[in-house]
Each structure stands twice: as structure tokens, then as C-alpha cells.
Design a protein around this motif. Structure first.
Motif, mmCIF file in Angstrom:
data_model
loop_
_atom_site.group_PDB
_atom_site.id
_atom_site.type_symbol
_atom_site.label_atom_id
_atom_site.label_comp_id
_atom_site.label_asym_id
_atom_site.label_seq_id
_atom_site.Cartn_x
_atom_site.Cartn_y
_atom_site.Cartn_z
ATOM 1 N N PHE A 29 0.847 -1.200 0.000
ATOM 2 C CA PHE A 29 0.000 0.000 0.000
ATOM 3 C C PHE A 29 0.880 1.246 0.000
ATOM 4 C CE2 PHE A 29 -3.872 -2.184 2.156
ATOM 5 C CZ PHE A 29 -4.507 -2.345 0.945
ATOM 6 N N ARG A 34 -0.673 4.650 -1.166
ATOM 7 C CA ARG A 34 -1.946 4.536 -0.443
ATOM 8 C C ARG A 34 -1.617 4.572 1.049
ATOM 9 N NH1 ARG A 34 -5.106 -0.477 -3.040
ATOM 10 N NH2 ARG A 34 -6.487 0.026 -1.302
ATOM 11 N N ASP A 37 -4.279 3.626 3.806
ATOM 12 C CA ASP A 37 -4.507 2.174 3.847
ATOM 13 C C ASP A 37 -3.330 1.476 4.526
ATOM 14 O OD1 ASP A 37 -6.989 2.289 2.518
ATOM 15 O OD2 ASP A 37 -6.018 2.220 0.555
ATOM 16 N N SER A 38 -2.133 1.915 4.206
ATOM 17 C CA SER A 38 -0.933 1.340 4.811
ATOM 18 C C SER A 38 -0.941 1.573 6.325
ATOM 19 C CB SER A 38 0.310 1.972 4.179
ATOM 20 O OG SER A 38 1.478 1.427 4.735
#
Length: 107
Positions: A29, A34, A37-38
Motif C-alpha cells: 500500500f 496509499r 490504507d498502509s
């Protein structure tokens, strides 16, 4: 051909609590920019019943990148404590070094 992230996600269907796979997902991610999200995955790894020590360092590095300096410091302090309690001195040292470099950043 599925991406690395897609392959990891497929494996997680059968093993949703696998820390190695979840850590890999968080990194993928991050590689895809991202970051939120990570961060969600790193936070979940830090809060597992048996916290995933590498996630504290890698998560803190991500939090710094996201300009979440206080969250980074908190993750590092907790990660150092957990690593030391398990005798994992190398990761504890790496986290302590990063914590020192943060100094007064963001204050």
C-alpha cells in the motif's frame, strides 16, 4: 498478471491474521502511495495480541512521511518497550535512533 498486492490479498483470504502477509500488504500500500490504507494495516499489526515489532519502526517511518509526528513518536516508544521486553535489541535500537532524529520536529 496479478500485482504483488493482489497476490498478498488473495493469500490473506485464507490467512487473515498472518502478520507477515499483513506487513507485506502495508508495504505494498505504501509503495502505491496509499498511505492511509498502509497506516491502517500497520496500526492493526501494532495492536495485535502479540504485537508485530517490525511494524512499529516501519509504521513510524510512514507516520513521519504523513507528517503525523506525534503518532510516530508514540509508536516508537511503544515499539521500543515491546522489543526490549522480548530481548529484540536490534529493532529497539533502530527505533530509538529514529525517535532521537525526530527531536523537536513537529512541535
Amino acid at each position: 498478471m496479478p500485482t504483488r498486492r493482489e497476490r498478498i490479498e488473495a493469500l490473506l483470504v485464507d490467512e487473515p491474521q498472518d502478520q507477515f502477509l499483513r506487513y507485506g500488504l502495508a508495504i505494498e500500500f505504501e509503495n502505491e502511495s496509499r498511505f492511509e490504507d498502509s497506516a491502517v494495516v500497520f496500526r492493526s499489526l501494532m495492536n495485535d495480541p502479540v504485537p508485530h515489532v517490525p511494524s512499529f519502526l516501519r509504521g513510524a517511518q510512514l507516520f513521519v512521511r504523513m507528517d503525523e509526528i506525534e503518532e510516530a513518536r508514540a509508536a516508537l516508544r511503544t515499539g521500543i518497550e515491546i522489543a526490549r521486553s522480548r530481548g529484540e535489541m536490534h529493532p529497539a535500537g533502530e527505533m530509538a535512533e529514529l525517535l532521537m532524529t525526530l527531536g523537536s520536529l513537529g512541535e
